[in-house]
Design a protein around this motif. Structure first.
Motif, mmCIF file in Angstrom:
data_model
loop_
_atom_site.group_PDB
_atom_site.id
_atom_site.type_symbol
_atom_site.label_atom_id
_atom_site.label_comp_id
_atom_site.label_asym_id
_atom_site.label_seq_id
_atom_site.Cartn_x
_atom_site.Cartn_y
_atom_site.Cartn_z
ATOM 1 N N VAL A 28 0.861 -1.187 0.000
ATOM 2 C CA VAL A 28 0.000 0.000 0.000
ATOM 3 C C VAL A 28 0.895 1.235 0.000
ATOM 4 O O VAL A 28 1.852 1.318 0.763
ATOM 5 C CB VAL A 28 -0.911 -0.006 1.250
ATOM 6 N N ARG A 66 -11.109 10.330 -1.374
ATOM 7 C CA ARG A 66 -10.147 10.182 -0.281
ATOM 8 C C ARG A 66 -10.206 11.396 0.638
ATOM 9 O O ARG A 66 -10.574 12.496 0.247
ATOM 10 C CB ARG A 66 -8.725 10.057 -0.821
ATOM 11 N N TYR A 150 -12.685 4.078 5.633
ATOM 12 C CA TYR A 150 -11.718 3.013 5.888
ATOM 13 C C TYR A 150 -10.325 3.627 5.928
ATOM 14 O O TYR A 150 -9.879 4.232 4.965
ATOM 15 C CB TYR A 150 -11.795 1.950 4.791
ATOM 16 N N LYS A 152 -6.689 3.923 5.446
ATOM 17 C CA LYS A 152 -5.754 3.262 4.550
ATOM 18 C C LYS A 152 -4.336 3.311 5.085
ATOM 19 O O LYS A 152 -3.592 2.342 4.999
ATOM 20 C CB LYS A 152 -5.819 3.934 3.175
ATOM 21 N N ASP A 153 -3.935 4.453 5.642
ATOM 22 C CA ASP A 153 -2.561 4.612 6.082
ATOM 23 C C ASP A 153 -2.486 5.671 7.169
ATOM 24 O O ASP A 153 -3.308 6.568 7.225
ATOM 25 C CB ASP A 153 -1.682 5.012 4.889
#
Length: 178
Positions: A28, A66, A150, A152-153
């Motif tokens: 990712v 995003r 969600y 992601k990072d």
């Protein structure tokens, strides 16, 4: 001949599945790093003022669904004390519209910004000064979220150090030359 075409089709299917698995197993990509351009920390008798300018240029091309949340936190270097400052969000076009619609107050609306419109972002906060803040640091917790929020990072961006420890200087005996 029919048997030969079937084996070719199965081979192509196996190859496609292998390539798709390799692409999905790719690591990712981390959050495009946010950097601290300048920072200043001041203290009065009862207040602590933190003023920082963040470089958010890498987030200008954030995908439309995003969002990147940035939360400044003051951590003590001596104890386990900490204080979270108001967080803010840089969002892609669709996510920005969604968050503006879902906001329940003006403060929530003001915390969301379009990522395409910003290359730098000022972070200014004034908080009540507490004794543990004499030796502390500011860190920015950056988390990127996608569809359905969600995460992601995540990454931690170091900010300014806070050092208001009183210094004690001992006077030495003066030696006079005659």
């Amino acid at each position: 001949m029919n048997k030969h075409n079937t084996s070719r089709a199965l081979g192509a299917l196996f190859l496609a599945a292998t390539v798709a698995g390799a692409v999905s197993a790719a690591p990712v990509q981390p959050v495009k790093s946010v950097k601290v351009l300048s920072s200043e920390v001041q203290r009065s008798e009862t207040k602590l003022m933190v003023s920082t300018v963040l470089d958010v240029e890498p987030l200008r091309k954030l995908k439309t669904n995003r969002e990147v949340w940035i939360r400044p936190v003051i951590y003590s270097n001596q104890t386990a004390d900490s204080l979270a400052l108001p967080e803010f969000c840089l969002a892609g076009h669709n996510r920005y519209i969604l968050l503006q619609r879902q906001a329940r107050s003006d403060s929530q609306r003001r915390a969301v910004h379009r990522s395409a419109n910003l290359s730098t972002f000022p972070v200014d906060a004034i908080v009540e000064f507490q004794p543990w803040m004499q030796d502390a640091r500011v860190e920015y917790l950056v988390s990127e979220a996608g569809c359905c929020s969600y995460v992601k990072d995540k990454e931690i961006v170091p900010g300014p150090d806070i050092d208001f420890i009183p210094r004690v200087f001992e006077a030495t005996d003066w030696v006079y030359i005659t």
